[in-house]
Structure formats: C-alpha cells, structure tokens
Design a protein around this motif. Structure first.
Motif, short mmCIF file in Angstrom:
data_model
loop_
_atom_site.label_atom_id
_atom_site.label_comp_id
_atom_site.label_asym_id
_atom_site.label_seq_id
_atom_site.Cartn_x
_atom_site.Cartn_y
_atom_site.Cartn_z
N TRP A 92 3.30 -2.93 -3.20
CA TRP A 92 4.29 -1.90 -3.53
C TRP A 92 3.76 -0.98 -4.61
N ALA B 228 8.99 1.31 3.28
CA ALA B 228 10.16 0.78 2.60
C ALA B 228 10.32 1.48 1.25
N THR C 278 3.18 -1.35 1.66
CA THR C 278 4.44 -1.87 2.23
C THR C 278 5.61 -1.00 1.84
N GLY C 279 5.67 -0.61 0.55
CA GLY C 279 6.82 0.14 0.08
C GLY C 279 6.54 0.83 -1.24
N GLU D 230 2.46 -8.39 0.62
CA GLU D 230 2.97 -7.03 0.51
C GLU D 230 2.36 -6.34 -0.71
N ILE E 248 17.28 -1.69 -1.25
CA ILE E 248 16.29 -1.49 -0.20
C ILE E 248 17.04 -1.61 1.12
N GLY E 249 17.37 -0.46 1.72
CA GLY E 249 18.26 -0.47 2.87
C GLY E 249 19.60 -1.02 2.42
#
Length: 337
Positions: free
Chosen positions: A5, A48, A29-30, A3, A59-60
C-alpha cells in the motif's frame, strides 16, 4: 499473496494524484489518501482506496484503522479492533519485532499492514513468525516504490518444498487437461503447484526450456487434469475453474513465490498419466498429460520430463493443510486418495 500500500503525502490533490498514478502503474494493492481525495483517487484506475480521517478509514464498505504501536495497551487495542476491522495499518515508532509477532499471532479477522521505511524492514515484516504480516505500507518517490514492490514480489511467500520419491507412473488413457498461459514470463526452475490432494502438490514446470519438438513457451504451464487443485496463495482452486484474469501463484524450486494472472486457459483432450509420490510418509498424486514436454522440477531446479520418470526418482512437492472447503483451509476430518 502479500499486499503493498502507498501512504500518500501532501495536501495538494495534484501532488497526491501523481503518487496514486505511480502506485497504479507499478501494481500496488492500494493507496491511502485523505478522505477528501478518496473519490477522486478511485477514478484514476482499478486500485483499492482507503480514505483516511482521524485514525480511521473506509475501504469500500469495510473499515480500516491506523495505529501507532508504542505500548502493550496499544497492542491490545489493535487485537480488539482486529475482530471487526478489515484492515489494521500499523506503525511502530520504537521499532520492535515482538509486538508485530504478537499481533500476527493473536489478531482476529483483520489484515495487518505494517508501515516500513526501508526495504530491509519490509523483508523483516514480510517474514516475521515465518508467516509475516499481510503486507506493507510505504512512502517514497517512484524509484523507491519500485524497490519496495520488488521486495514484496520476491518475499510474497517462501514455501517449504520437499523432495518426494516417485512410487508409481501409470498411463490412464484420454482425458481433459488444462494449459495455463500467464501474463508473466517464467524461468527454468519455476512452475505451479498442482495435485489431486489439497495438502500434497507437485511443482509442475513451466514450458521455459527449449525442446527439439516445440519452441519454448515461458508463459505456459501445462498443469494437469481438470479435477486437480492448484495452489493460489492460502487457497486452492480447481484447474477447470480458472479463467482469464484469475490470480495464480508462480513458485520457484527454492520456494520463492510470486503472483501472476491468467491470460488464457486451454482445456484439450489428451492422453494422460498418473504420477504418485511419497514425502515424509505422506502420499500424493497428480494426473498430467502424457508427453515428453510435460515436466516436474527437482531440488536442483532442473526439469525432468514425465516421459523419463521412473520409480525412485525425486521431484519437488509441497505438503500442507489437508482439509479444504471451497478452496479455504478448514479444521475437519477428511480423507483424500
């Protein structure tokens, strides 16, 4: 898959907004933003978002923590937090490899994302203890972000491929096979790992070579029979399960792996053949379409048509963990033949 970020900078939403848009367009990714910007950032695109506040973030419905690893105590805190966190974003003021190795080895469920300040640092982080961190967190302008993204794609995983000796080739009659068309162009020497056993997969070549019979289709892998496994990161899927938008893993003959996505899957009835091989005492097989355009890959990165295969030939395979439950590796007794 590794990932990447973006750690946004600045207190002005207009500036942060442009940074988030860059991350979305490049394929990150985020993004990590101040908590007050999280809702706005999430509306900019499908990415994300972590809203950070006082060393913690959401995150969520998940939880993220931000830690600077400066001591053994901080390292232990990270290990303890990893038991119930979803993400640990780690910075290392006094950069050392050993703390990261310890955290990769001892963390529980959380993903480890290490902050880096150069592409060279990123490559070290992604390969530490061979497995590497789950990803990196970076800052920078668009050009710098593109460099980091390229490094992640190149080092998102390097697999240990082995030469395997062909021991049997056998026509099987007619069955259903799966063609995977990706959103990515592949080169000669690239393909996907497919096999009848979760722990033994063949590197099936992309249709990137010209042929006197058909034009090249460098976005396609004619992967094998519907029952076969395909390797996707640390998991497997059945070929028959794949659909548009699913993530797949493109693997090069030297073991370099990169992520792509399915654009289309075609399942058609075709004549099939069984290919069986042995590597380091392990035996595995794959069922492929019986046609000269279907090829496996050798250690030199060359494509070898299944129509030309004979006992004693060598092709590349991946030998890994055997037991799987819903595509995830598990420790249990299992025999696959």
């Amino acid at each position: 898959m590794k990932e990447i970020w973006l750690l946004t900078e600045g207190d002005n939403w207009s500036e942060v907004k442009e940074q988030v848009k860059d991350a979305i367009e490049i394929g990150f990714t985020g993004v990590v933003v101040k908590d007050e910007f999280a809702e706005k950032a999430a509306k900019l695109g499908r990415i994300a978002v972590v809203g950070k506040s006082d060393g913690e973030g959401l995150i969520g419905k998940g939880k993220a923590y931000f830690l600077d690893i400066t001591s053994a105590e901080a390292q232990q805190e990270a290990i303890e937090l990893s038991e119930h966190a979803d993400y640990l974003f780690l910075s290392f003021s006094d950069w050392r490899i050993i703390p990261l190795e310890n955290l990769i080895a001892m963390r529980k469920r959380a993903k480890i994302i290490a902050e880096v300040s150069s592409v060279d640092d990123a490559r070290v982080v992604l390969t530490t203890l061979e497995k590497g961190a789950d990803g990196i967190a970076v800052k920078g302008n668009r050009e710098e972000l593109l460099g980091y993204f390229k490094a992640v794609m190149e080092d998102s995983g390097r697999l240990n491929l082995k030469p395997a000796k062909i021991v049997e080739i056998k026509p099987l009659g007619v069955g259903e096979r799966v063609c995977i068309d990706t959103v990515t162009l592949m080169s000669v020497g690239e393909g996907m790992l497919v096999g009848n056993k979760a722990g033994f997969m063949f590197l099936v070549a992309s249709e990137s070579e010209e042929s006197e019979y058909v034009a090249s289709r460098p976005f396609r892998v004619n992967a094998g029979s519907v029952n076969a496994y395909i390797k996707v990161g640390d998991k497997t899927k059945y070929l028959a399960e794949l659909k548009t938008g699913d993530e797949v893993e493109i693997v090069r003959y030297d073991g370099a792996a990169r992520k792509s996505y399915v654009g289309r899957v075609k399942i058609e009835r075709r004549p099939l053949m069984l290919v069986r091989a042995v590597a380091n005492g392990e035996e595995g097989s794959v069922i492929l379409q019986n046609a000269e355009t279907i090829k496996l890959i050798t250690s030199e990165g060359k494509h070898k048509s299944v129509a030309e295969l004979k006992a004693g030939d060598e092709v590349l395979v991946w030998v890994g963990q055997k037991a799987r439950h819903f595509g995830v590796g598990v420790e249990e007794f299992i025999i696959e033949r």
